[in-house]
Enzyme design. Structure first.
Site, mmCIF file in Angstrom:
data_model
loop_
_atom_site.group_PDB
_atom_site.id
_atom_site.type_symbol
_atom_site.label_atom_id
_atom_site.label_comp_id
_atom_site.label_asym_id
_atom_site.label_seq_id
_atom_site.Cartn_x
_atom_site.Cartn_y
_atom_site.Cartn_z
ATOM 1 N N LYS A 48 0.832 -1.220 -0.078
ATOM 2 C CA LYS A 48 0.158 -0.039 0.100
ATOM 3 C C LYS A 48 0.869 1.444 -0.006
ATOM 4 O O LYS A 48 1.586 1.712 0.959
ATOM 5 C CB LYS A 48 -0.916 0.221 1.287
ATOM 6 C CG LYS A 48 -1.803 1.051 1.137
ATOM 7 C CD LYS A 48 -1.932 2.069 2.519
ATOM 8 C CE LYS A 48 -2.241 3.361 2.666
ATOM 9 N NZ LYS A 48 -2.052 4.128 1.494
ATOM 10 N N GLU B 99 8.348 16.041 15.370
ATOM 11 C CA GLU B 99 8.782 15.952 14.194
ATOM 12 C C GLU B 99 8.144 16.932 13.558
ATOM 13 O O GLU B 99 6.870 16.694 13.167
ATOM 14 C CB GLU B 99 8.680 14.443 13.931
ATOM 15 C CG GLU B 99 9.462 14.303 12.245
ATOM 16 C CD GLU B 99 9.323 13.047 11.736
ATOM 17 O OE1 GLU B 99 8.293 12.176 12.143
ATOM 18 O OE2 GLU B 99 10.302 12.278 11.332
ATOM 19 N N GLY C 224 6.473 4.966 8.391
ATOM 20 C CA GLY C 224 5.881 6.188 8.535
ATOM 21 C C GLY C 224 5.931 6.591 9.804
ATOM 22 O O GLY C 224 7.005 6.526 10.527
ATOM 23 N N SER C 225 4.947 7.325 10.306
ATOM 24 C CA SER C 225 4.822 8.230 11.547
ATOM 25 C C SER C 225 4.668 7.195 12.689
ATOM 26 O O SER C 225 3.950 6.233 12.677
ATOM 27 C CB SER C 225 3.940 9.215 11.482
ATOM 28 O OG SER C 225 2.510 8.842 11.455
ATOM 29 N N THR C 226 5.176 7.870 13.845
ATOM 30 C CA THR C 226 4.879 7.041 15.084
ATOM 31 C C THR C 226 3.453 6.795 15.464
ATOM 32 O O THR C 226 3.133 5.627 15.849
ATOM 33 C CB THR C 226 5.737 7.703 16.426
ATOM 34 O OG1 THR C 226 7.331 7.477 15.848
ATOM 35 C CG2 THR C 226 5.772 7.058 17.608
ATOM 36 N N GLU D 97 9.459 1.073 11.085
ATOM 37 C CA GLU D 97 10.537 2.293 10.859
ATOM 38 C C GLU D 97 9.649 3.732 10.879
ATOM 39 O O GLU D 97 9.240 3.841 10.234
ATOM 40 C CB GLU D 97 11.184 1.974 9.303
ATOM 41 C CG GLU D 97 12.200 0.816 9.514
ATOM 42 C CD GLU D 97 12.972 0.767 8.119
ATOM 43 O OE1 GLU D 97 13.256 2.083 7.486
ATOM 44 O OE2 GLU D 97 13.507 -0.454 7.743
ATOM 45 N N GLY E 125 2.019 3.968 13.229
ATOM 46 C CA GLY E 125 2.584 2.964 13.715
ATOM 47 C C GLY E 125 1.791 2.198 14.996
ATOM 48 O O GLY E 125 1.651 1.035 15.149
ATOM 49 N N CYS F 63 13.195 10.892 7.132
ATOM 50 C CA CYS F 63 13.057 10.356 8.694
ATOM 51 C C CYS F 63 14.381 10.661 9.545
ATOM 52 O O CYS F 63 14.096 10.907 10.722
ATOM 53 C CB CYS F 63 12.716 9.003 8.687
ATOM 54 S SG CYS F 63 13.792 8.066 7.691
HETATM 55 P P1 NAP Z 1 1.997 8.290 7.980
HETATM 56 O O1 NAP Z 1 0.942 9.340 7.959
HETATM 57 O O2 NAP Z 1 2.156 7.439 9.262
HETATM 58 O O3 NAP Z 1 1.620 7.493 6.744
HETATM 59 C C1 NAP Z 1 2.430 6.289 6.281
HETATM 60 C C2 NAP Z 1 1.685 5.381 5.527
HETATM 61 O O4 NAP Z 1 0.747 4.789 6.552
HETATM 62 C C3 NAP Z 1 0.821 5.954 4.405
HETATM 63 O O5 NAP Z 1 0.944 5.109 3.371
HETATM 64 C C4 NAP Z 1 -0.328 6.259 4.898
HETATM 65 O O6 NAP Z 1 -1.493 6.035 4.090
HETATM 66 C C5 NAP Z 1 -0.469 5.033 5.918
HETATM 67 N N1 NAP Z 1 -1.355 5.040 7.139
HETATM 68 C C6 NAP Z 1 -2.188 6.175 7.530
HETATM 69 N N2 NAP Z 1 -2.868 5.819 8.338
HETATM 70 C C7 NAP Z 1 -3.210 4.666 8.597
HETATM 71 C C8 NAP Z 1 -3.886 3.406 9.360
HETATM 72 N N3 NAP Z 1 -4.791 3.953 10.052
HETATM 73 N N4 NAP Z 1 -3.646 2.449 9.136
HETATM 74 C C9 NAP Z 1 -2.692 1.786 8.249
HETATM 75 N N5 NAP Z 1 -1.872 2.672 7.444
HETATM 76 C C10 NAP Z 1 -2.250 3.866 7.662
HETATM 77 O O7 NAP Z 1 3.411 8.992 7.751
HETATM 78 P P2 NAP Z 1 3.639 10.293 6.526
HETATM 79 O O8 NAP Z 1 3.355 11.409 7.376
HETATM 80 O O9 NAP Z 1 2.991 9.890 5.403
HETATM 81 O O10 NAP Z 1 5.004 9.771 6.571
HETATM 82 C C11 NAP Z 1 6.244 10.828 7.278
HETATM 83 C C12 NAP Z 1 6.413 9.780 8.401
HETATM 84 O O11 NAP Z 1 7.307 9.035 7.858
HETATM 85 C C13 NAP Z 1 7.580 10.640 9.351
HETATM 86 O O12 NAP Z 1 7.046 10.582 10.646
HETATM 87 C C14 NAP Z 1 8.884 10.090 8.911
HETATM 88 O O13 NAP Z 1 9.755 10.044 10.095
HETATM 89 C C15 NAP Z 1 8.415 8.661 8.665
HETATM 90 N N6 NAP Z 1 9.381 7.974 7.978
HETATM 91 C C16 NAP Z 1 10.200 6.889 8.350
HETATM 92 C C17 NAP Z 1 11.273 6.224 8.055
HETATM 93 C C18 NAP Z 1 12.171 5.413 8.581
HETATM 94 O O14 NAP Z 1 12.810 4.500 8.092
HETATM 95 N N7 NAP Z 1 12.229 5.268 9.825
HETATM 96 C C19 NAP Z 1 11.283 6.363 6.513
HETATM 97 C C20 NAP Z 1 10.437 7.358 5.765
HETATM 98 C C21 NAP Z 1 9.555 8.223 6.492
HETATM 99 P P3 NAP Z 1 -1.975 7.492 3.506
HETATM 100 O O15 NAP Z 1 -0.862 8.615 3.477
HETATM 101 O O16 NAP Z 1 -2.436 7.077 1.940
HETATM 102 O O17 NAP Z 1 -3.272 7.888 4.122
#
Ligand code: NAP
Ligand code: MG
Length: 489
Positions: free
Chosen positions: A175, A391, A228-230, A250, A233, A285
């Site tokens: 996804k 963040e 993605g975000s904490t 991650e 997660g 990240c």
């Molecule tokens: P996010 O909101 O957590 O989204 C990440 C993914 O999760 C997207 O595909 C999102 O889908 C999906 N998602 C959202 N709500 C969900 C739910 N309830 N159940 C299952 N999946 C769900 O993160 P983001 O804001 O897009 O990305 C930035 C974050 O990613 C930052 O916190 C960054 O630090 C982190 N990140 C970490 C790493 C690492 O390796 N540690 C690498 C890159 C990014 P939709 O967006 O389509 O709704």
């Protein structure tokens, strides 16, 4: 307007509901394509297709050398597609083309080759327990696995983690983030061209609250790798209790980049700036978003860092001379703007930047709309402020002074995250001393954001629970160990 379709069971299809989402070019703010807005039923069909592909033996039945050869052919195809795929990725998420085309996609091809090598070198062990007992371990694929991907680096995450899961022998449902799905759907064409078994890799486009949630709660999926975000997660962990899914997380960070007075300051200015601002506007990240500076050089360092930041060419990500691109989507643009306001409200001193698209255009920039923020540096004296702790995920750094090595370490560790940390010093003993005490999964000394597929990558504390596609044990993350005891005496 271009249109991209789901990839399920080797077929391209719209969402079963017929619903669509628009996808936007962040350098203009205009929609340029549409992608399926899938739902739980599409996820279910994809999980069934993946299970059939796994059970058919078309992949698991290959020898490890055959699987590795297939992965290497895929790596070659990925490398040969860099020009075409990087344009889709950059149009969709604004990461400058010079990075997507010349660093990320070629790097992903190298990582796939590394993981193919691991597939050929997978080993269990024999364990000497007692005479008459023959005990050994073997590593087995999980079955159907899933990837949930963020928008900041869609293709590198997709290539690396699909390769790791495939090298381990699994089938996959992916996804992508709704804000940056097109490049991943495009990249699935390579599986058709190379004759990968249908259903081995499936991509379901849609919202996190629907497709992501359905994956997290699906009993047919054994393992999820989430990047993605904490906060997300945490919600996936709760949903995953349904079948005690194994999770690889991650997550986010608020990483310190520490500058000691004895550092090579020219290198530190460039390294700290690249750690937070370039090339994709702090949406990393591992961004070094807290700059901790020895008080004796604080004013001088901030002045030099601000001058460096102000010299970065902010502009069209398709232009190969661009230093820093836009924020990847409107929602994140609003988030970053809210932190610019918060910084002022919390009494932080704005050293440089703080401008958004309208202000940049007014000042004569050739930008054509879109979601831009220029490199921004706030000077603060309190690590407990929200802008020091949360963040931001944009080109916004906070700088704090410290008076001793001890205080630098305390400040560095004083967040719920533990993804990365940098330190700049010429003192080798200090470099080791401080490195040992930093609670972070990745520490960089006199460099920053240096990553390699052969080095494990993962977070400590609330930044996650370890690596997923890097380092010599990457495949074990995607497998289950089996311990066997045979009485032979
Ligand atoms: P996010 O909101 O957590 O989204 C990440 C993914 O999760 C997207 O595909 C999102 O889908 C999906 N998602 C959202 N709500 C969900 C739910 N309830 N159940 C299952 N999946 C769900 O993160 P983001 O804001 O897009 O990305 C930035 C974050 O990613 C930052 O916190 C960054 O630090 C982190 N990140 C970490 C790493 C690492 O390796 N540690 C690498 C890159 C990014 P939709 O967006 O389509 O709704
Ligand atoms: Mg987009």
């Amino acid at each position: 307007m271009q249109e991209f379709l789901n990839y399920i069971g080797g077929e391209r299809c719209p969402a079963r509901s017929g619903a669509w989402l628009e996808t936007v070019d962040p350098s203009t703010g205009q929609a340029w394509a549409r992608i399926p807005a899938s739902g739980a039923e599409d996820v279910d069909v994809a999980v069934q297709a993946a299970q059939r592909a796994f059970d058919s033996g078309a992949w698991t039945g290959l020898s490890s050398a055959e699987r590795a050869a297939k992965l290497r052919a895929w790596a070659d195809a990925v490398e040969a597609s860099a020009e075409w795929l990087s344009e889709v990725e950059t149009r969709d998420n604004g990461r400058p083309l010079r990075e997507t085309r010349f660093a990320q996609i070629p790097g992903a091809a190298m990582q796939i080759r590394y993981l193919a090598g691991l597939a050929e070198n997978l080993q269990g062990s024999t364990v000497d327990i007692r005479p008459g007992a023959f005990a050994y371990t073997r590593w087995e694929p999980v079955g159907v696995t899933a990837l949930i991907i963020p928008w900041n680096g869609p293709l590198p995450v997709f290539f690396a983690k699909v390769a790791a899961s495939l090298a381990a022998g699994n089938a996959i449902v992916v996804k992508p983030a709704q804000q940056a799905t097109a490049s991943i759907l495009e990249a699935t064409r390579l599986f058709d061209e190379l004759g990968f078994p249908p259903g081995l890799v499936n991509v379901v486009s849609g919202r996190g609250s629907e497709v992501g949630d359905a994956i997290a709660g699906h009993p047919g999926i054994g393992k999820i790798s989430f990047t993605g975000s904490t906060a997300t997660g945490r919600s996936i962990m709760q949903r995953a209790t349904v079948n005690i899914k194994n999770l690889l997380l991650e997550l986010g960070g608020k990483s310190p980049n520490i500058v000691f007075a004895d550092a090579d300051l020219d290198a530190a200015v460039t390294g700290v700036s690249a750690g937070i601002f370039t090339p994709n506007a702090g949406q990393a990240c591992v961004a070094g978003s807290r700059v901790l500076v020895d008080a004796s050089i604080y004013d001088e360092f901030l002045e030099r860092l601000a001058a460096h930041a102000a010299s970065i060419e902010v502009g069209d990500p398709m232009d190969l001379s661009t230093g820093m691109g836009p924020i990847a989507n409107e929602a994140q643009y609003e988030t970053v703007r809210s932190y610019l306001r918060l910084g002022r409200e919390e009494g932080a001193r704005l050293v440089t930047g703080g401008h958004t698209t309208e202000e940049l255009i007014k000042d004569g920039s050739p930008l054509r709309g879109g979601f831009y923020v220029d490199p921004t540096l706030f000077a603060v004296d309190d690590n407990r402020l929200r802008i020091s702790q949360e963040e931001i995920f944009g080109p916004v750094a906070v700088a704090l002074p410290f008076n001793s090595e001890e205080q630098a370490i305390e400040l560095a560790n004083d967040t719920p995250f533990g993804l990365a940390a940098g330190l700049w010093t010429k003192d080798l003993r200090r470099a080791h001393r401080v490195t040992d005490r930093l609670r972070a999964g990745n520490v960089w000394v006199n460099t920053y954001k240096a990553m390699h597929w052969a080095l494990p990558f993962g977070g400590h504390k609330q930044s996650g629970n370890g690596g997923t596609a890097n380092g010599s044990t990457a495949l074990h993350e995607w497998m289950d160990p089996k311990a066997v005891w045979m009485n032979v005496g």
